[in-house]
Write a protein that holds these residues in place. Structure first.
Motif, PDB file in Angstrom:
ATOM      1  N   ALA A  81      73.792  -2.540 -32.885  1.00 54.16           N
ATOM      2  CA  ALA A  81      74.949  -3.321 -33.323  1.00 54.16           C
ATOM      3  C   ALA A  81      75.961  -2.402 -33.983  1.00 54.16           C
ATOM      4  CB  ALA A  81      74.520  -4.414 -34.303  1.00 54.16           C
ATOM      5  N   GLY A  82      77.214  -2.806 -33.901  1.00 51.75           N
ATOM      6  CA  GLY A  82      78.302  -2.070 -34.515  1.00 51.75           C
ATOM      7  C   GLY A  82      79.623  -2.566 -33.950  1.00 51.75           C
ATOM      8  N   GLY A  83      80.658  -2.534 -34.769  1.00 47.25           N
ATOM      9  CA  GLY A  83      81.968  -2.952 -34.302  1.00 47.25           C
ATOM     10  C   GLY A  83      82.051  -4.418 -33.922  1.00 47.25           C
ATOM     11  N   GLY A  84      81.182  -5.256 -34.517  1.00 49.16           N
ATOM     12  CA  GLY A  84      81.237  -6.677 -34.246  1.00 49.16           C
ATOM     13  C   GLY A  84      80.525  -7.106 -32.978  1.00 49.16           C
ATOM     14  N   ALA A  85      79.695  -6.231 -32.420  1.00 54.69           N
ATOM     15  CA  ALA A  85      78.975  -6.579 -31.186  1.00 54.69           C
ATOM     16  C   ALA A  85      77.515  -6.168 -31.306  1.00 54.69           C
ATOM     17  CB  ALA A  85      79.609  -5.899 -29.989  1.00 54.69           C
ATOM     18  N   LEU A  86      76.659  -6.942 -30.670  1.00 53.53           N
ATOM     19  CA  LEU A  86      75.229  -6.664 -30.622  1.00 53.53           C
ATOM     20  C   LEU A  86      74.811  -6.498 -29.177  1.00 53.53           C
ATOM     21  CD1 LEU A  86      72.304  -6.690 -31.916  1.00 53.53           C
ATOM     22  CD2 LEU A  86      72.308  -9.159 -31.424  1.00 53.53           C
ATOM     23  N   ALA A  87      74.023  -5.462 -28.896  1.00 48.77           N
ATOM     24  CA  ALA A  87      73.419  -5.278 -27.582  1.00 48.77           C
ATOM     25  C   ALA A  87      71.904  -5.314 -27.748  1.00 48.77           C
ATOM     26  CB  ALA A  87      73.851  -3.952 -26.954  1.00 48.77           C
ATOM     27  N   VAL A  88      71.251  -6.104 -26.927  1.00 48.49           N
ATOM     28  CA  VAL A  88      69.794  -6.248 -26.974  1.00 48.49           C
ATOM     29  C   VAL A  88      69.240  -5.768 -25.634  1.00 48.49           C
ATOM     30  CG1 VAL A  88      67.872  -7.834 -27.311  1.00 48.49           C
ATOM     31  CG2 VAL A  88      70.038  -8.241 -28.486  1.00 48.49           C
ATOM     32  N   PHE A  89      68.355  -4.775 -25.690  1.00 46.71           N
ATOM     33  CA  PHE A  89      67.778  -4.178 -24.491  1.00 46.71           C
ATOM     34  C   PHE A  89      66.307  -4.578 -24.378  1.00 46.71           C
ATOM     35  CE2 PHE A  89      71.173  -1.443 -25.933  1.00 46.71           C
ATOM     36  CZ  PHE A  89      71.835  -1.050 -24.771  1.00 46.71           C
ATOM     37  N   GLY A  90      65.889  -4.969 -23.181  1.00 48.61           N
ATOM     38  CA  GLY A  90      64.490  -5.275 -22.920  1.00 48.61           C
ATOM     39  C   GLY A  90      64.099  -4.779 -21.546  1.00 48.61           C
ATOM     40  N   ARG A  91      62.793  -4.725 -21.300  1.00 51.32           N
ATOM     41  CA  ARG A  91      62.327  -4.244 -19.983  1.00 51.32           C
ATOM     42  C   ARG A  91      61.220  -5.157 -19.470  1.00 51.32           C
ATOM     43  NH1 ARG A  91      58.988  -0.712 -17.044  1.00 51.32           N
ATOM     44  NH2 ARG A  91      60.122   0.656 -15.620  1.00 51.32           N
ATOM     45  N   PRO A  92      61.564  -6.182 -18.689  1.00 55.61           N
ATOM     46  CA  PRO A  92      60.527  -7.045 -18.109  1.00 55.61           C
ATOM     47  C   PRO A  92      59.691  -6.247 -17.113  1.00 55.61           C
ATOM     48  CG  PRO A  92      62.679  -7.548 -17.171  1.00 55.61           C
ATOM     49  CD  PRO A  92      62.926  -6.586 -18.284  1.00 55.61           C
ATOM     50  N   PRO A  93      58.382  -6.129 -17.308  1.00 56.72           N
ATOM     51  CA  PRO A  93      57.567  -5.215 -16.512  1.00 56.72           C
ATOM     52  C   PRO A  93      57.508  -5.560 -15.038  1.00 56.72           C
ATOM     53  CG  PRO A  93      56.175  -6.638 -17.861  1.00 56.72           C
ATOM     54  CD  PRO A  93      57.579  -6.854 -18.319  1.00 56.72           C
ATOM     55  N   SER A  94      57.683  -6.801 -14.678  1.00 58.56           N
ATOM     56  CA  SER A  94      57.569  -7.188 -13.274  1.00 58.56           C
ATOM     57  C   SER A  94      58.702  -6.630 -12.411  1.00 58.56           C
ATOM     58  CB  SER A  94      57.562  -8.715 -13.150  1.00 58.56           C
ATOM     59  OG  SER A  94      56.499  -9.277 -13.888  1.00 58.56           O
ATOM     60  N   PHE A  95      59.814  -6.230 -13.016  1.00 60.07           N
ATOM     61  CA  PHE A  95      60.993  -5.875 -12.242  1.00 60.07           C
ATOM     62  C   PHE A  95      61.398  -4.407 -12.339  1.00 60.07           C
ATOM     63  CE2 PHE A  95      61.425 -10.371 -13.481  1.00 60.07           C
ATOM     64  CZ  PHE A  95      61.453 -10.952 -12.233  1.00 60.07           C
ATOM     65  N   GLU A  96      60.907  -3.684 -13.335  1.00 59.30           N
ATOM     66  CA  GLU A  96      61.227  -2.269 -13.498  1.00 59.30           C
ATOM     67  C   GLU A  96      62.731  -2.036 -13.641  1.00 59.30           C
ATOM     68  OE1 GLU A  96      59.430  -0.146 -10.277  1.00 59.30           O
ATOM     69  OE2 GLU A  96      57.404  -0.792 -10.779  1.00 59.30           O
ATOM     70  N   VAL A  97      63.363  -2.830 -14.478  1.00 59.42           N
ATOM     71  CA  VAL A  97      64.778  -2.677 -14.789  1.00 59.42           C
ATOM     72  C   VAL A  97      64.945  -2.796 -16.301  1.00 59.42           C
ATOM     73  CG1 VAL A  97      65.471  -3.712 -12.583  1.00 59.42           C
ATOM     74  CG2 VAL A  97      65.325  -5.149 -14.634  1.00 59.42           C
ATOM     75  N   LEU A  98      66.093  -2.365 -16.780  1.00 61.38           N
ATOM     76  CA  LEU A  98      66.479  -2.652 -18.158  1.00 61.38           C
ATOM     77  C   LEU A  98      67.377  -3.886 -18.152  1.00 61.38           C
ATOM     78  CD1 LEU A  98      67.319   0.756 -19.868  1.00 61.38           C
ATOM     79  CD2 LEU A  98      65.396  -0.758 -20.327  1.00 61.38           C
ATOM     80  N   ALA A  99      67.054  -4.837 -18.986  1.00 61.96           N
ATOM     81  CA  ALA A  99      67.865  -6.037 -19.129  1.00 61.96           C
ATOM     82  C   ALA A  99      68.672  -5.935 -20.416  1.00 61.96           C
ATOM     83  CB  ALA A  99      66.976  -7.281 -19.161  1.00 61.96           C
ATOM     84  N   ILE A 100      69.941  -6.324 -20.353  1.00 64.39           N
ATOM     85  CA  ILE A 100      70.844  -6.153 -21.484  1.00 64.39           C
ATOM     86  C   ILE A 100      71.572  -7.463 -21.745  1.00 64.39           C
ATOM     87  CG2 ILE A 100      72.735  -4.794 -22.462  1.00 64.39           C
ATOM     88  CD1 ILE A 100      72.064  -2.833 -19.974  1.00 64.39           C
ATOM     89  N   ARG A 101      71.460  -7.945 -22.972  1.00 60.35           N
ATOM     90  CA  ARG A 101      72.184  -9.150 -23.387  1.00 60.35           C
ATOM     91  C   ARG A 101      73.053  -8.777 -24.576  1.00 60.35           C
ATOM     92  NH1 ARG A 101      73.216 -14.833 -22.210  1.00 60.35           N
ATOM     93  NH2 ARG A 101      74.475 -15.375 -24.011  1.00 60.35           N
ATOM     94  N   THR A 102      74.313  -9.147 -24.557  1.00 59.47           N
ATOM     95  CA  THR A 102      75.219  -8.845 -25.667  1.00 59.47           C
ATOM     96  C   THR A 102      75.622 -10.121 -26.374  1.00 59.47           C
ATOM     97  OG1 THR A 102      77.168  -8.925 -24.231  1.00 59.47           O
ATOM     98  CG2 THR A 102      76.102  -6.783 -24.511  1.00 59.47           C
ATOM     99  N   ALA A 103      76.084  -9.959 -27.612  1.00 59.78           N
ATOM    100  CA  ALA A 103      76.537 -11.100 -28.409  1.00 59.78           C
ATOM    101  C   ALA A 103      77.573 -10.608 -29.410  1.00 59.78           C
ATOM    102  CB  ALA A 103      75.367 -11.766 -29.137  1.00 59.78           C
ATOM    103  N   ALA A 104      78.518 -11.464 -29.716  1.00 58.37           N
ATOM    104  CA  ALA A 104      79.537 -11.139 -30.713  1.00 58.37           C
ATOM    105  C   ALA A 104      79.026 -11.500 -32.103  1.00 58.37           C
ATOM    106  CB  ALA A 104      80.827 -11.896 -30.416  1.00 58.37           C
ATOM    107  N   LEU A 105      79.284 -10.620 -33.066  1.00 55.84           N
ATOM    108  CA  LEU A 105      78.858 -10.816 -34.452  1.00 55.84           C
ATOM    109  C   LEU A 105      80.068 -10.984 -35.368  1.00 55.84           C
ATOM    110  CD1 LEU A 105      76.124  -8.017 -34.654  1.00 55.84           C
ATOM    111  CD2 LEU A 105      75.763 -10.466 -34.233  1.00 55.84           C
TER     112      LEU A 105
END
Length: 219
Positions: A36-60
């Motif tokens: 988080a920083g500058g009024g934004a949040l980034a959340v990173f996760g890795r669902p094992p079934s897909f072998e990708v990084l998933a990214i969800r953002t939100a305004a703070l």
């Protein structure tokens, strides 16, 4: 103790909660990295079934910097949707992927990506093909290894000439980033990474055989 996160809108809290619930569906012990920083949040996760990084953002509401890896389940438990805030749980030892993230800048758009309906159609066709090929296997070949081989063959195919593997699109749909209505989607590239982006979130995957293209940051 890390101060709570205050979202700019209660809907941001609800969206993050939905994302975390889907991650936990694929891995009950899932961890997520928060930046988080500058009024934004980034959340990173890795669902094992897909072998990708998933990214969800939100305004703070504030711009307090934050960089921590936590339990996805504990973060979900700490979200108060009606109040638009979340309690940040104690840090956990991050999995290896959490120290290697896509770059923050330098992204450019890649042409040739179908629209959201076309992407959902490609996933549906792949699921149908898998079921048909699985159903046609003789009893002596209906093993986990053979089914995994068929799945890898299908989901490693790319979307046209974009280089984006079909498994990344499947992940985006499964995580709620491609809902059953029209949304704008884009494919971006930076270094060795490809990123499928919609208003609901992104999935990032590395190109096969590419250089590192990694952002290494302390946990």
């Amino acid at each position: 103790m890390t101060p709570p996160l205050h979202f700019a809108d209660a809907r941001e809290a609800a969206g993050l909660a939905a994302f975390l619930a889907r991650l936990i569906h694929y891995d009950r012990a899932a961890a997520v990295r928060l930046q988080a920083g500058g009024g934004a949040l980034a959340v990173f996760g890795r669902p094992p079934s897909f072998e990708v990084l998933a990214i969800r953002t939100a305004a703070l509401l504030d711009d307090t910097p934050l960089d921590v890896t936590v339990s996805a389940g504990q973060l979900l438990d700490g979200i108060e949707e009606s109040a638009g805030k979340a309690t940040v749980p104690a840090p956990v030892t991050g999995p290896p992927w959490a120290g290697l993230l896509p770059p923050r800048a330098g992204w450019r758009e890649v042409p040739g990506l179908p629209d959201a309906a076309g992407l959902r159609g490609a996933v549906a066709a792949a699921v149908t093909e898998f079921r048909e090929r699985d159903g046609a296997l003789p009893a002596e070949r209906r093993t986990r290894a053979e089914r995994d081989r068929i799945g890898r063959e299908i989901w490693s195919r790319t979307i046209g000439a974009t280089g984006l593997p079909l498994r990344a699109v499947h992940a985006a749909q499964s995580l709620g980033f491609l809902p059953p209505h029209d949304v704008p989607v884009a494919l971006l590239t930076a270094g060795s990474w490809l990123r499928l982006r919609s208003p609901y979130g992104s999935v990032a995957v590395r190109r096969p055989g590419a250089g590192t293209g990694l952002t290494v940051t302390a946990l």
